[in-house]
Design an enzyme around this catalytic site. Structure first.
Site, PDB file in Angstrom:
ATOM      1  N   HIS A  79       0.833  -1.210   0.000  1.00  0.00           N
ATOM      2  CA  HIS A  79       0.000   0.000   0.000  1.00  0.00           C
ATOM      3  C   HIS A  79       0.867   1.260   0.000  1.00  0.00           C
ATOM      4  O   HIS A  79       0.528   2.254  -0.658  1.00  0.00           O
ATOM      5  CB  HIS A  79      -0.944   0.009   1.202  1.00  0.00           C
ATOM      6  CG  HIS A  79      -1.947  -1.104   1.180  1.00  0.00           C
ATOM      7  ND1 HIS A  79      -2.851  -1.315   2.206  1.00  0.00           N
ATOM      8  CD2 HIS A  79      -2.188  -2.079   0.269  1.00  0.00           C
ATOM      9  CE1 HIS A  79      -3.605  -2.375   1.912  1.00  0.00           C
ATOM     10  NE2 HIS A  79      -3.214  -2.852   0.746  1.00  0.00           N
ATOM     11  N   HIS A 235      -9.217  -2.442  -5.442  1.00  0.00           N
ATOM     12  CA  HIS A 235      -8.135  -2.699  -4.496  1.00  0.00           C
ATOM     13  C   HIS A 235      -7.099  -3.645  -5.100  1.00  0.00           C
ATOM     14  O   HIS A 235      -5.899  -3.513  -4.822  1.00  0.00           O
ATOM     15  CB  HIS A 235      -8.653  -3.285  -3.180  1.00  0.00           C
ATOM     16  CG  HIS A 235      -7.557  -3.435  -2.171  1.00  0.00           C
ATOM     17  ND1 HIS A 235      -7.103  -2.369  -1.417  1.00  0.00           N
ATOM     18  CD2 HIS A 235      -6.772  -4.490  -1.836  1.00  0.00           C
ATOM     19  CE1 HIS A 235      -6.100  -2.769  -0.653  1.00  0.00           C
ATOM     20  NE2 HIS A 235      -5.886  -4.054  -0.894  1.00  0.00           N
ATOM     21  N   ASP A 239      -3.080  -2.933  -5.372  1.00  0.00           N
ATOM     22  CA  ASP A 239      -1.990  -3.856  -5.034  1.00  0.00           C
ATOM     23  C   ASP A 239      -1.055  -4.092  -6.213  1.00  0.00           C
ATOM     24  O   ASP A 239       0.174  -4.156  -6.041  1.00  0.00           O
ATOM     25  CB  ASP A 239      -2.556  -5.193  -4.559  1.00  0.00           C
ATOM     26  CG  ASP A 239      -3.016  -5.174  -3.115  1.00  0.00           C
ATOM     27  OD1 ASP A 239      -2.668  -4.228  -2.381  1.00  0.00           O
ATOM     28  OD2 ASP A 239      -3.725  -6.120  -2.713  1.00  0.00           O
ATOM     29  N   HIS A 262      -0.432 -11.223  -4.868  1.00  0.00           N
ATOM     30  CA  HIS A 262       0.948 -10.752  -4.684  1.00  0.00           C
ATOM     31  C   HIS A 262       1.978 -11.672  -5.335  1.00  0.00           C
ATOM     32  O   HIS A 262       2.961 -11.210  -5.900  1.00  0.00           O
ATOM     33  CB  HIS A 262       1.251 -10.583  -3.198  1.00  0.00           C
ATOM     34  CG  HIS A 262       0.426  -9.520  -2.553  1.00  0.00           C
ATOM     35  ND1 HIS A 262       0.443  -8.208  -2.984  1.00  0.00           N
ATOM     36  CD2 HIS A 262      -0.456  -9.563  -1.524  1.00  0.00           C
ATOM     37  CE1 HIS A 262      -0.385  -7.490  -2.243  1.00  0.00           C
ATOM     38  NE2 HIS A 262      -0.952  -8.296  -1.362  1.00  0.00           N
TER      39      HIS A 262
END
Length: 277
Positions: A79, A235, A239, A262
Protein backbone atom coordinates in the site's frame (compact mmCIF):
# COMPACT_ATOMS: atom_id res chain seq x y z
CA UNK A 1 9.97 16.89 -22.55
CA UNK A 2 10.83 14.08 -20.17
CA UNK A 3 9.32 14.21 -16.69
CA UNK A 4 11.65 14.93 -13.80
CA UNK A 5 12.23 12.73 -10.77
CA UNK A 6 10.28 13.65 -7.64
CA UNK A 7 10.75 13.43 -3.90
CA UNK A 8 8.97 14.97 -0.90
CA UNK A 9 9.35 18.57 0.25
CA UNK A 10 9.43 17.63 3.94
CA UNK A 11 9.20 14.70 6.35
CA UNK A 12 5.73 13.49 7.39
CA UNK A 13 4.67 10.93 10.02
CA UNK A 14 1.62 9.04 11.28
CA UNK A 15 0.93 6.12 13.63
CA UNK A 16 -1.43 3.16 13.54
CA UNK A 17 -1.81 -0.58 14.01
CA UNK A 18 -0.09 -2.97 11.59
CA UNK A 19 -2.26 -5.60 9.94
CA UNK A 20 -0.35 -8.84 10.45
CA UNK A 21 1.81 -8.15 13.52
CA UNK A 22 -0.79 -6.06 15.36
CA UNK A 23 1.82 -3.59 16.63
CA UNK A 24 1.43 0.16 17.13
CA UNK A 25 3.75 1.51 14.45
CA UNK A 26 4.92 4.98 13.46
CA UNK A 27 5.68 5.53 9.80
CA UNK A 28 7.74 8.51 8.65
CA UNK A 29 8.34 9.30 4.98
CA UNK A 30 11.36 11.48 4.21
CA UNK A 31 12.82 13.19 1.14
CA UNK A 32 15.67 11.33 -0.59
CA UNK A 33 18.38 12.16 -3.08
CA UNK A 34 18.13 11.85 -6.87
CA UNK A 35 18.34 8.29 -8.18
CA UNK A 36 18.16 6.65 -4.76
CA UNK A 37 14.70 5.12 -5.26
CA UNK A 38 12.48 4.02 -2.38
CA UNK A 39 14.15 2.59 0.74
CA UNK A 40 12.58 1.22 3.92
CA UNK A 41 14.51 1.88 7.14
CA UNK A 42 14.02 0.00 10.44
CA UNK A 43 14.78 2.63 13.09
CA UNK A 44 13.97 0.13 15.86
CA UNK A 45 16.98 -2.03 14.97
CA UNK A 46 20.66 -1.38 15.71
CA UNK A 47 22.20 0.76 13.00
CA UNK A 48 18.78 1.49 11.42
CA UNK A 49 19.30 -1.01 8.56
CA UNK A 50 17.61 -0.41 5.21
CA UNK A 51 16.09 -2.53 2.48
CA UNK A 52 15.65 -1.17 -1.03
CA UNK A 53 12.19 -1.45 -2.55
CA UNK A 54 13.20 -3.86 -5.28
CA UNK A 55 11.68 -7.11 -6.54
CA UNK A 56 14.99 -8.89 -5.86
CA UNK A 57 14.49 -8.30 -2.10
CA UNK A 58 11.08 -10.03 -1.84
CA UNK A 59 11.13 -12.78 0.79
CA UNK A 60 7.44 -13.57 1.48
CA UNK A 61 4.23 -13.31 -0.54
CA UNK A 62 1.61 -14.86 1.78
CA UNK A 63 -1.27 -12.32 1.78
CA UNK A 64 1.26 -9.47 1.58
CA UNK A 65 4.54 -8.45 -0.06
CA UNK A 66 7.55 -8.63 2.28
CA UNK A 67 11.01 -7.19 1.58
CA UNK A 68 14.15 -8.35 3.35
CA UNK A 69 17.85 -7.50 3.22
CA UNK A 70 20.21 -8.47 6.03
CA UNK A 71 18.57 -7.65 9.38
CA UNK A 72 15.98 -5.36 7.75
CA UNK A 73 12.65 -7.04 7.05
CA UNK A 74 9.45 -5.12 6.19
CA UNK A 75 6.10 -6.81 5.59
CA UNK A 76 3.04 -5.47 3.76
CA UNK A 77 4.83 -2.80 1.73
CA UNK A 78 2.30 -2.83 -1.12
CA UNK A 79 0.00 0.00 0.00
CA UNK A 80 2.90 2.37 0.74
CA UNK A 81 4.54 1.50 -2.58
CA UNK A 82 1.23 1.95 -4.39
CA UNK A 83 0.70 5.44 -2.94
CA UNK A 84 4.26 6.54 -3.74
CA UNK A 85 3.97 5.22 -7.29
CA UNK A 86 0.47 6.63 -7.77
CA UNK A 87 1.70 10.11 -6.86
CA UNK A 88 4.83 9.78 -8.98
CA UNK A 89 7.34 9.81 -6.09
CA UNK A 90 10.65 8.33 -7.29
CA UNK A 91 12.90 8.88 -4.28
CA UNK A 92 11.96 8.57 -0.60
CA UNK A 93 12.96 6.95 2.68
CA UNK A 94 10.22 5.16 4.61
CA UNK A 95 11.15 4.90 8.29
CA UNK A 96 9.37 2.40 10.56
CA UNK A 97 9.84 1.53 14.23
CA UNK A 98 8.72 -2.03 13.52
CA UNK A 99 8.46 -4.63 10.80
CA UNK A 100 5.27 -3.53 9.07
CA UNK A 101 3.59 -0.21 8.16
CA UNK A 102 0.26 0.66 9.77
CA UNK A 103 -2.71 -0.68 7.81
CA UNK A 104 -4.88 2.40 8.59
CA UNK A 105 -8.26 1.85 6.86
CA UNK A 106 -7.01 -0.91 4.53
CA UNK A 107 -6.51 1.40 1.55
CA UNK A 108 -3.74 3.80 0.47
CA UNK A 109 -5.83 6.83 1.47
CA UNK A 110 -3.91 7.77 4.65
CA UNK A 111 -0.52 7.39 2.96
CA UNK A 112 -1.73 9.60 0.10
CA UNK A 113 -2.85 12.22 2.63
CA UNK A 114 0.62 12.17 4.20
CA UNK A 115 2.29 12.59 0.82
CA UNK A 116 -0.02 15.45 -0.10
CA UNK A 117 0.75 17.11 3.25
CA UNK A 118 4.49 16.74 2.58
CA UNK A 119 4.25 18.23 -0.88
CA UNK A 120 6.17 17.06 -3.92
CA UNK A 121 9.53 18.45 -4.95
CA UNK A 122 10.73 18.11 -8.52
CA UNK A 123 14.38 17.10 -8.86
CA UNK A 124 16.89 18.00 -11.54
CA UNK A 125 17.23 14.63 -13.34
CA UNK A 126 14.77 12.87 -15.64
CA UNK A 127 12.72 9.88 -14.52
CA UNK A 128 14.12 6.53 -15.61
CA UNK A 129 10.98 5.24 -17.34
CA UNK A 130 10.96 1.70 -18.74
CA UNK A 131 8.88 1.26 -21.89
CA UNK A 132 7.95 -2.38 -22.46
CA UNK A 133 8.72 -3.50 -26.02
CA UNK A 134 7.54 -7.14 -25.95
CA UNK A 135 4.61 -9.13 -24.60
CA UNK A 136 5.28 -10.77 -21.23
CA UNK A 137 3.00 -13.30 -19.53
CA UNK A 138 3.02 -15.21 -16.23
CA UNK A 139 0.46 -17.66 -14.86
CA UNK A 140 -0.33 -19.68 -11.74
CA UNK A 141 -3.18 -22.09 -12.32
CA UNK A 142 -6.14 -19.96 -13.37
CA UNK A 143 -4.34 -16.73 -12.48
CA UNK A 144 -2.88 -14.89 -15.49
CA UNK A 145 -1.04 -11.59 -15.89
CA UNK A 146 -0.06 -10.27 -19.30
CA UNK A 147 1.92 -7.09 -20.01
CA UNK A 148 1.82 -5.64 -23.50
CA UNK A 149 3.51 -2.53 -24.94
CA UNK A 150 1.56 0.68 -24.25
CA UNK A 151 2.51 4.38 -24.11
CA UNK A 152 1.59 4.70 -20.42
CA UNK A 153 0.76 2.44 -17.47
CA UNK A 154 -2.70 0.96 -17.93
CA UNK A 155 -4.21 -1.84 -15.87
CA UNK A 156 -7.25 -3.91 -16.84
CA UNK A 157 -8.22 -6.33 -14.10
CA UNK A 158 -10.85 -9.00 -13.52
CA UNK A 159 -11.47 -10.11 -9.95
CA UNK A 160 -13.08 -13.53 -9.67
CA UNK A 161 -12.66 -15.43 -6.42
CA UNK A 162 -12.84 -19.18 -5.96
CA UNK A 163 -16.42 -18.87 -4.67
CA UNK A 164 -17.65 -17.03 -7.75
CA UNK A 165 -19.00 -14.12 -5.71
CA UNK A 166 -18.70 -10.43 -6.55
CA UNK A 167 -17.08 -10.87 -9.96
CA UNK A 168 -15.81 -7.43 -11.01
CA UNK A 169 -13.85 -5.79 -13.84
CA UNK A 170 -12.14 -2.40 -14.03
CA UNK A 171 -9.72 -0.79 -16.47
CA UNK A 172 -7.78 2.43 -15.90
CA UNK A 173 -4.87 4.44 -17.22
CA UNK A 174 -2.79 5.11 -14.12
CA UNK A 175 -1.93 8.75 -13.59
CA UNK A 176 -2.00 10.87 -10.45
CA UNK A 177 -5.55 12.18 -10.96
CA UNK A 178 -7.02 8.76 -11.73
CA UNK A 179 -5.10 7.12 -8.90
CA UNK A 180 -6.35 9.64 -6.33
CA UNK A 181 -9.97 9.51 -7.47
CA UNK A 182 -10.46 5.91 -8.56
CA UNK A 183 -7.91 3.65 -6.81
CA UNK A 184 -6.32 5.06 -3.65
CA UNK A 185 -9.42 4.79 -1.43
CA UNK A 186 -10.24 1.15 -2.27
CA UNK A 187 -9.95 -1.00 0.87
CA UNK A 188 -8.57 -4.48 1.35
CA UNK A 189 -11.02 -7.30 1.94
CA UNK A 190 -11.21 -10.88 3.18
CA UNK A 191 -13.69 -13.74 3.18
CA UNK A 192 -14.99 -14.60 6.64
CA UNK A 193 -14.04 -18.27 6.28
CA UNK A 194 -10.41 -17.34 5.49
CA UNK A 195 -9.89 -15.40 8.72
CA UNK A 196 -9.35 -18.32 11.12
CA UNK A 197 -6.75 -20.06 8.90
CA UNK A 198 -4.86 -16.77 8.62
CA UNK A 199 -4.92 -16.34 12.40
CA UNK A 200 -3.53 -19.88 12.76
CA UNK A 201 -0.69 -18.90 10.41
CA UNK A 202 0.17 -15.96 12.69
CA UNK A 203 -1.29 -13.39 10.32
CA UNK A 204 -3.83 -10.51 10.68
CA UNK A 205 -3.19 -9.96 14.40
CA UNK A 206 -4.15 -6.32 13.86
CA UNK A 207 -7.05 -6.96 11.52
CA UNK A 208 -10.45 -5.47 12.35
CA UNK A 209 -13.54 -3.98 10.76
CA UNK A 210 -11.62 -0.66 10.87
CA UNK A 211 -9.09 -1.93 8.33
CA UNK A 212 -10.89 -4.33 5.99
CA UNK A 213 -14.13 -5.29 4.30
CA UNK A 214 -15.40 -8.75 5.24
CA UNK A 215 -17.29 -10.89 2.72
CA UNK A 216 -19.58 -13.53 4.20
CA UNK A 217 -21.46 -15.45 1.55
CA UNK A 218 -23.22 -12.86 -0.55
CA UNK A 219 -23.14 -10.27 2.23
CA UNK A 220 -20.64 -7.44 2.76
CA UNK A 221 -19.69 -6.30 6.26
CA UNK A 222 -17.81 -3.03 6.64
CA UNK A 223 -17.54 -0.07 9.00
CA UNK A 224 -18.77 2.23 6.25
CA UNK A 225 -20.57 1.67 2.92
CA UNK A 226 -18.58 0.64 -0.13
CA UNK A 227 -16.58 3.55 -1.53
CA UNK A 228 -16.99 2.18 -5.06
CA UNK A 229 -19.52 -0.39 -6.30
CA UNK A 230 -16.54 -2.40 -7.58
CA UNK A 231 -14.20 -1.69 -4.65
CA UNK A 232 -12.70 -5.20 -4.60
CA UNK A 233 -11.24 -5.11 -8.11
CA UNK A 234 -10.04 -1.55 -7.57
CA UNK A 235 -8.13 -2.70 -4.50
CA UNK A 236 -6.60 -5.48 -6.59
CA UNK A 237 -5.36 -2.78 -8.98
CA UNK A 238 -4.04 -0.78 -6.00
CA UNK A 239 -1.99 -3.86 -5.03
CA UNK A 240 -0.77 -4.43 -8.60
CA UNK A 241 0.50 -0.83 -8.73
CA UNK A 242 2.36 -1.36 -5.45
CA UNK A 243 3.89 -4.67 -6.52
CA UNK A 244 4.85 -3.41 -9.99
CA UNK A 245 6.53 -0.40 -8.31
CA UNK A 246 9.17 -2.85 -7.04
CA UNK A 247 10.52 -2.70 -10.59
CA UNK A 248 12.32 0.40 -9.29
CA UNK A 249 11.21 2.77 -12.04
CA UNK A 250 7.97 3.85 -13.73
CA UNK A 251 6.62 1.33 -16.26
CA UNK A 252 4.89 2.03 -19.55
CA UNK A 253 2.79 -1.06 -20.36
CA UNK A 254 -0.77 -2.33 -20.38
CA UNK A 255 -1.17 -5.00 -17.71
CA UNK A 256 -4.10 -7.36 -18.18
CA UNK A 257 -4.76 -9.22 -14.94
CA UNK A 258 -7.09 -12.16 -14.29
CA UNK A 259 -7.36 -13.07 -10.59
CA UNK A 260 -4.15 -11.28 -9.55
CA UNK A 261 -2.37 -11.72 -6.23
CA UNK A 262 0.95 -10.75 -4.68
CA UNK A 263 2.74 -13.91 -5.85
CA UNK A 264 1.82 -13.61 -9.52
CA UNK A 265 2.16 -9.81 -9.46
CA UNK A 266 5.72 -10.23 -8.26
CA UNK A 267 6.45 -12.86 -10.90
CA UNK A 268 5.49 -10.41 -13.61
CA UNK A 269 7.55 -7.66 -11.97
CA UNK A 270 10.59 -9.98 -11.85
CA UNK A 271 10.13 -10.98 -15.48
CA UNK A 272 10.00 -7.34 -16.58
CA UNK A 273 12.94 -6.47 -14.28
CA UNK A 274 15.06 -9.01 -16.15
CA UNK A 275 14.61 -6.83 -19.25
CA UNK A 276 16.20 -3.86 -17.46
CA UNK A 277 19.66 -5.40 -17.20
Amino acid sequence: MAAKQKTLSKQVSASGISLHTGEDITISILPAEIGSGIRFRRVDLDGSPEVKADVSNISDLLRNTTLESGPAKISTVEHVMSALSGLGIDNAIVELNGGEPPIFDGSAKRIVELLEDAGVEEQSEDKNVFTLSSVEMVSEGDRILIAIPHPCLKISCTFVDERGTFTQYFSIEVNEKNYLEDISKARTFAHAEDIEPLVQQGKIKGGSMDSAIIIKGDKIMAKEPLRYSDEFVRHKILDIIGDIALLGCPLQAHIIAIKPGHSINSKLTAKIAAKLS
